[in-house]
Design a protein around this motif. Structure first.
Motif, PDB file in Angstrom:
ATOM      1  N   LYS A   1     -38.356 -47.254  76.894  1.00 56.26           N
ATOM      2  CA  LYS A   1     -36.934 -46.990  76.456  1.00 56.26           C
ATOM      3  C   LYS A   1     -36.183 -46.768  77.737  1.00 56.26           C
ATOM      4  O   LYS A   1     -34.910 -47.030  77.770  1.00 56.26           O
ATOM      5  N   GLN A   2     -36.906 -46.463  78.906  1.00 54.71           N
ATOM      6  CA  GLN A   2     -36.221 -46.170  80.008  1.00 54.71           C
ATOM      7  C   GLN A   2     -35.387 -47.080  80.724  1.00 54.71           C
ATOM      8  O   GLN A   2     -34.382 -47.029  81.661  1.00 54.71           O
TER       9      GLN A   2
ATOM     10  N   THR B   1     -39.697 -40.148  83.606  1.00 52.97           N
ATOM     11  CA  THR B   1     -39.093 -41.646  83.632  1.00 52.97           C
ATOM     12  C   THR B   1     -37.657 -41.730  84.271  1.00 52.97           C
ATOM     13  O   THR B   1     -37.274 -40.924  84.544  1.00 52.97           O
ATOM     14  N   TYR B   2     -37.333 -43.075  84.623  1.00 54.02           N
ATOM     15  CA  TYR B   2     -35.917 -43.296  85.056  1.00 54.02           C
ATOM     16  C   TYR B   2     -34.665 -42.606  84.312  1.00 54.02           C
ATOM     17  O   TYR B   2     -33.552 -42.572  84.789  1.00 54.02           O
ATOM     18  N   LYS B   3     -34.996 -42.184  82.890  1.00 53.69           N
ATOM     19  CA  LYS B   3     -33.983 -41.632  82.178  1.00 53.69           C
ATOM     20  C   LYS B   3     -34.226 -39.820  82.427  1.00 53.69           C
ATOM     21  O   LYS B   3     -33.664 -39.248  81.587  1.00 53.69           O
ATOM     22  N   ASN B   4     -35.188 -39.710  83.452  1.00 50.80           N
ATOM     23  CA  ASN B   4     -35.496 -38.201  83.555  1.00 50.80           C
ATOM     24  C   ASN B   4     -35.966 -37.322  82.289  1.00 50.80           C
ATOM     25  O   ASN B   4     -35.706 -36.276  82.046  1.00 50.80           O
ATOM     26  N   GLU B   5     -36.784 -38.153  81.500  1.00 49.80           N
ATOM     27  CA  GLU B   5     -37.490 -37.636  80.297  1.00 49.80           C
ATOM     28  C   GLU B   5     -38.813 -37.358  80.769  1.00 49.80           C
ATOM     29  O   GLU B   5     -39.572 -38.021  81.418  1.00 49.80           O
TER      30      GLU B   5
ATOM     31  N   GLU C   1     -33.704 -49.202  78.758  1.00 46.21           N
ATOM     32  CA  GLU C   1     -32.459 -49.562  78.073  1.00 46.21           C
ATOM     33  C   GLU C   1     -31.279 -49.053  78.433  1.00 46.21           C
ATOM     34  O   GLU C   1     -31.277 -47.994  79.250  1.00 46.21           O
ATOM     35  N   LYS C   2     -30.154 -49.525  78.098  1.00 45.87           N
ATOM     36  CA  LYS C   2     -28.507 -49.054  78.606  1.00 45.87           C
ATOM     37  C   LYS C   2     -28.817 -47.580  77.958  1.00 45.87           C
ATOM     38  O   LYS C   2     -29.173 -47.271  77.094  1.00 45.87           O
TER      39      LYS C   2
END
Length: 628
Positions: free
Chosen positions: A624-625, A545-549, A627-628
């Motif tokens: 969730k990716q 994901t863009y949150k690196n998950e 979200e802030k």
């Protein structure tokens, strides 16, 4: 009855004239006929909670029960008692008589005079005969104040009211008495987001609470601070997502403190169990009932709520003394209407908003509105700093439509300190989730709350990067097809297809949430359907994901014909999915067949492109990716 009085007066005047009496008119006393109308002074006790809804558990706490009621009225200048009544079977919203007949004369109450009154419900001490000075100096000790009604029989809450009432000429008058509670209510909600573990039990103690109070607000009383040494078991309830939330309700009389050691706090032992039931971990926590950075006091007639989310099983026992608000959040709201007390939350003002995050689904039109978010504050509120964005098919953040966001207020409250947030228009237009953030802020104060809104089209797509790639090329992305509503599913069925032991299915359905293998890794030609099915059975691709998950994405299959059609249709919008995401002339499908010919300038041949049915956990990470 008014017509009756006029008729009586008319008849008396006629009789008087007939008898030869000289009368210039008839007095008001003639109209009332000296008691022909009912004459009564009463008072009506009310417990008007500011909570608009009460959960079932709270109905069993007996927080509104009245077992006795003292009512006193005094002369405004001399403090001489005019009324001294005690009711042993009062009921909420039921009028109690304090005077009848010629009660104004009997009670020495003059028309147009204003008299102070005082009411006390559920007092332990007999207040009969007390003068005003003695009444205001009265205190009450409750060693079991911390116990909810579920833990102690015959629970009663001390309540009081003080106000002024002006006597009018009306024969019947009722004094509305708004009773408020002398205690503060404290609520703790414990939940967890620890991966692969769940909470199975919460044991708690409440320490540094006050058991002594003045009966009336703003009167002095010595604090009697106690530590509850009894361990108690919290009750578990399910939230809207089926997750367990452990809830605790307790009470204290108003109190002040100096610092961390003497502040009211929960001591909780939280038991975690692993998903395979092989490991048990007990996490011991110390949770303050109020933000340690805020004012160091609890006020009567206020509700203090603590939401504790446990995210890691580390060795720390103190939550959030460093201001990490995602671990622990505090909220303060007034409990009952009456007694115009003011609480400074976090040293300034208070603001309670619920919920602070909402999802609006199936709202493609700008005509939709949402009134879900309610607020209650110390003053009027405004909306500030709205921002709206989405992620395009390359993973770039783009500005979206803000729409209308307004803090409306309830006219019925008589002020502008309570209301709802109108989230209007600003529909998502890119066939993907649109994320909105804004603050609701107390006017002329520094108290504010950030609100998060996610807006979903009925059919939408999100994307993640194939693991090991860092660029923004379309070929290295995996795209989802998801549904937030079935409003457009008129010629197909939304349901996960059931696959047999041959990895085939005759179900021409559309999975409610599936993801397409990336073009770079997953697009290839296959000689027949069997070869395509074998390929998908062995296919592996992870994503980030863009949150690196990381997303494992285990288990792939061929798509159904309708699932391919949904990709074509969404691709024709050329927004969240591009027109040429599927370039093959034909694609093998789950029923053992292949699709009709692709009309978007295709590459010759029949291709395989596997899909994966997303789990709830994977959906959560993908959505969730943004979200802030």
């Amino acid at each position: 009855m008014k017509k009756l009085y006029i008729d009586i007066r008319f008849a008396k005047c006629i009789l008087a004239l007939t008898a030869g009496w000289l009368m210039a008119g008839c007095s008001a006393e003639d109209e009332l006929e000296n008691g022909s109308a009912t004459q009564q002074l009463s008072m009506t006790p009310m417990v008007n909670d500011l909570q608009t809804t009460r959960v079932k558990e709270e109905e069993n706490l007996h927080e509104k029960t009245l077992s006795s009621l003292d009512f006193k009225m005094f002369e405004p200048t001399s403090s001489e008692r005019r009324i001294d009544s005690l009711f042993d079977t009062p009921a909420e919203n039921k009028a109690e008589e304090v005077g009848s007949g010629d009660w104004k004369s009997t009670l020495h109450l003059d028309v147009n005079n204003t008299y102070p009154y005082y009411a006390v419900a559920n007092a332990k001490e007999n207040l009969k005969g007390k003068n005003l000075k003695e009444l205001l100096a009265s205190t009450q000790q409750d060693d079991d104040i911390w116990k909810p009604a579920t833990m102690v029989n015959d629970k009663k809450f001390l309540m009081s009211s003080q106000g002024k009432y002006t006597i009018t000429q009306d024969p019947e008058q009722d004094i509305p008495v708004e009773l408020v509670r002398a205690a503060a209510k404290i609520k703790l909600n414990i939940s967890s987001t620890v991966k692969d573990y769940k909470i199975t039990k919460v044991m708690w103690k409440f320490i540094n609470y006050n058991t002594n109070t003045a009966i009336f607000a703003n009167q002095p009383a010595d604090q009697n601070i106690k530590k509850n040494i009894q361990e108690n078991k919290a009750t578990a309830e399910k939230d809207e997502n089926g997750n367990d939330i452990y809830k605790i309700t307790t009470y204290s009389y108003s109190t002040t403190w100096n610092g961390k050691d003497d502040m009211p706090q929960f001591v909780a032992a939280v038991t975690f169990e692993s998903a395979d039931a092989k490991t048990t971990i007990i996490k011991n926590l110390v949770i303050p009932v109020r933000d340690p950075q805020g004012e160091k006091k609890l006020e009567r007639n206020y509700i203090y709520t603590v939401n504790a989310v446990i995210k890691y099983l580390d060795i720390n026992t103190d939550i959030d003394y460093n201001g990490k608000e995602d671990y622990l959040q505090w909220a303060i709201t007034k409990w009952t209407v009456g007694e115009d007390t003011h609480v400074n939350a976090d040293g300034a003002s208070y603001l309670v908003v619920s919920p602070t995050a909402i999802d609006i689904k199936g709202g493609e039109s700008n005509d939709f509105t949402d009134y879900t978010i309610r607020w209650f504050a110390s003053y009027e509120c405004d909306i500030e700093n709205p921002t709206t964005y989405y992620f395009d098919r390359y993973g770039n953040k783009q500005s979206g439509q803000d729409g209308q966001i307004k803090a409306n207020f309830e006219e019925s409250t008589g002020n502008r300190y309570r209301g709802w947030i109108d989230v209007h228009a600003g529909a998502p237009s890119y066939c993907t989730i649109q994320y909105s953030y804004f603050n609701i802020k107390v006017r002329n104060a520094d108290k504010k709350q950030e609100i998060a809104v996610r807006k979903y089209p009925s059919v939408y797509s999100m994307n993640v990067r194939s693991e090991g790639t860092n660029d923004f090329e379309e070929k290295n992305h995996l795209y989802t097809i998801q549904f937030s509503s079935n409003k457009y599913a008129t010629d197909y069925t939304i349901a996960k297809p059931v696959v047999n032991n041959e990895n085939k299915s005759a179900d021409n359905t559309v999975s409610p949430a599936y993801i397409l293998a990336s073009t770079a890794k997953g697009e290839k030609s296959a000689k027949d359907n069997q070869a395509a099915r074998d390929y998908c059975k062995k296919y592996q691709e992870k994503a980030t994901t863009y949150k690196n998950e990381s997303l494992e994405l285990k288990g792939w299959r061929l798509p159904t014909k309708e699932e391919i059609n949904r990709i074509y249709k969404l691709g024709n919008e050329d927004k969240a999915i591009g027109k040429h995401l599927l370039r093959g002339e034909y694609y093998w499908t789950l029923d053992g067949d292949k699709t009709e010919r692709n009309g978007n300038n295709p590459q010759y041949g029949t291709y395989v492109r596997c899909v994966h049915d997303l789990t709830q956990g994977e959906i959560g990470l993908i959505e969730k990716q943004g979200e802030k």
